[in-house]
Write a protein that holds these residues in place. Structure first.
Motif, PDB file in Angstrom:
ATOM      1  N   SER A 133      -7.052   5.816   7.224  1.00 22.82           N
ATOM      2  CA  SER A 133      -5.817   6.443   7.683  1.00 22.82           C
ATOM      3  C   SER A 133      -5.355   5.913   9.033  1.00 22.82           C
ATOM      4  CB  SER A 133      -5.994   7.956   7.777  1.00 22.82           C
ATOM      5  OG  SER A 133      -6.319   8.497   6.518  1.00 22.82           O
ATOM      6  N   TYR A 188      -1.683   7.148   9.738  1.00 20.66           N
ATOM      7  CA  TYR A 188      -0.771   7.147   8.597  1.00 20.66           C
ATOM      8  C   TYR A 188      -1.016   8.295   7.628  1.00 20.66           C
ATOM      9  CZ  TYR A 188       1.123   2.570   9.799  1.00 20.66           C
ATOM     10  OH  TYR A 188       1.772   1.538  10.427  1.00 20.66           O
ATOM     11  N   ASP A 189      -2.180   8.918   7.683  1.00 25.10           N
ATOM     12  CA  ASP A 189      -2.520  10.034   6.793  1.00 25.10           C
ATOM     13  C   ASP A 189      -3.135  11.143   7.635  1.00 25.10           C
ATOM     14  OD1 ASP A 189      -2.016   8.187   4.621  1.00 25.10           O
ATOM     15  OD2 ASP A 189      -4.073   7.482   4.867  1.00 25.10           O
ATOM     16  N   VAL A 246       1.088  12.025   4.176  1.00 22.96           N
ATOM     17  CA  VAL A 246       1.008  10.568   4.269  1.00 22.96           C
ATOM     18  C   VAL A 246       2.346  10.048   4.792  1.00 22.96           C
ATOM     19  CG1 VAL A 246      -0.682  10.339   2.415  1.00 22.96           C
ATOM     20  CG2 VAL A 246       1.745  10.203   1.881  1.00 22.96           C
ATOM     21  N   TRP A 301       7.337  10.883   6.325  1.00 21.76           N
ATOM     22  CA  TRP A 301       6.185  11.748   6.060  1.00 21.76           C
ATOM     23  C   TRP A 301       6.410  12.539   4.784  1.00 21.76           C
ATOM     24  CZ3 TRP A 301       1.657  11.259   8.338  1.00 21.76           C
ATOM     25  CH2 TRP A 301       1.603  10.614   9.574  1.00 21.76           C
ATOM     26  N   VAL A 334      -5.438  12.266  -0.947  1.00 24.01           N
ATOM     27  CA  VAL A 334      -4.967  11.150  -0.113  1.00 24.01           C
ATOM     28  C   VAL A 334      -5.540   9.831  -0.625  1.00 24.01           C
ATOM     29  CG1 VAL A 334      -5.083  10.096   2.190  1.00 24.01           C
ATOM     30  CG2 VAL A 334      -4.548  12.522   1.955  1.00 24.01           C
ATOM     31  N   ARG A 386      -3.037   6.914  -2.058  1.00 27.25           N
ATOM     32  CA  ARG A 386      -2.997   5.616  -1.388  1.00 27.25           C
ATOM     33  C   ARG A 386      -3.684   4.516  -2.189  1.00 27.25           C
ATOM     34  NH1 ARG A 386       0.791   5.305   2.555  1.00 27.25           N
ATOM     35  NH2 ARG A 386       0.374   6.706   4.277  1.00 27.25           N
TER      36      ARG A 386
END
Length: 118
Positions: A34, A46-47, A60, A67, A86, A90
Motif C-alpha cells: 500500500s 495508496y490503500d 483504495v 479514493w 484490498v 489490487r
C-alpha cells in the motif's frame, strides 16, 4: 469519509493526522504494498484501513477515480476481511499473506489498547 481526502495518495503525516479525528478510530496502510515511493522517494499511501467503532473500511486510491471504499466490514472479522478485499481488488501478489494479516491484527490490537488507556 472519502470526500474529506485529497485527490491523491496520502503522505504518512496526512494519514497520521487522520488519527486525531474523533469520528475515526485508527488509520493505517492496508498492506506493505500500500506504500509506494513517489518522485521524491517519499512513501505515499495508496490503500488505507480506517477503523470506526466495530467496523473497518478499506479504501483504495485510483489515479482516474480518486479514493474509493472497497469494503466496510462487520464486527465479526473486520481486519482480515478488509485486508483480503484490498489484496483481491489490487491483485497484489503477497507471498506471505498470513504475515500481513498477523501484522495488521497485532497493530490494530496495540492501537486499540492505546486508545483505551487515554
Amino acid at each position: 469519509m472519502v470526500k474529506g481526502l485529497p485527490d491523491r495518495p496520502l503522505s504518512h503525516p496526512e494519514a497520521a493526522s487522520l488519527n486525531q479525528s474523533d469520528s475515526i478510530g485508527f488509520v493505517f496502510p492496508a498492506t506493505p504494498h500500500s506504500i509506494r515511493d513517489d518522485e521524491d522517494n517519499e512513501g505515499s499511501i495508496y490503500d488505507l484501513l480506517i477503523t470506526s467503532g466495530e467496523s473497518v473500511s478499506a479504501l483504495v486510491y485510483d489515479e482516474d477515480k480518486g479514493w474509493k471504499v472497497v469494503t466496510k466490514t462487520s464486527p465479526d472479522n473486520p481486519k482480515e476481511a478488509a485486508i483480503n478485499d484490498v489484496i483481491e481488488y489490487r491483485g497484489y501478489d503477497i507471498e506471505d499473506e498470513e504475515k500481513v494479516l498477523k501484522f495488521v491484527t497485532e497493530l490494530y490490537g496495540a492501537l486499540d489498547e492505546l486508545s483505551q488507556m487515554e
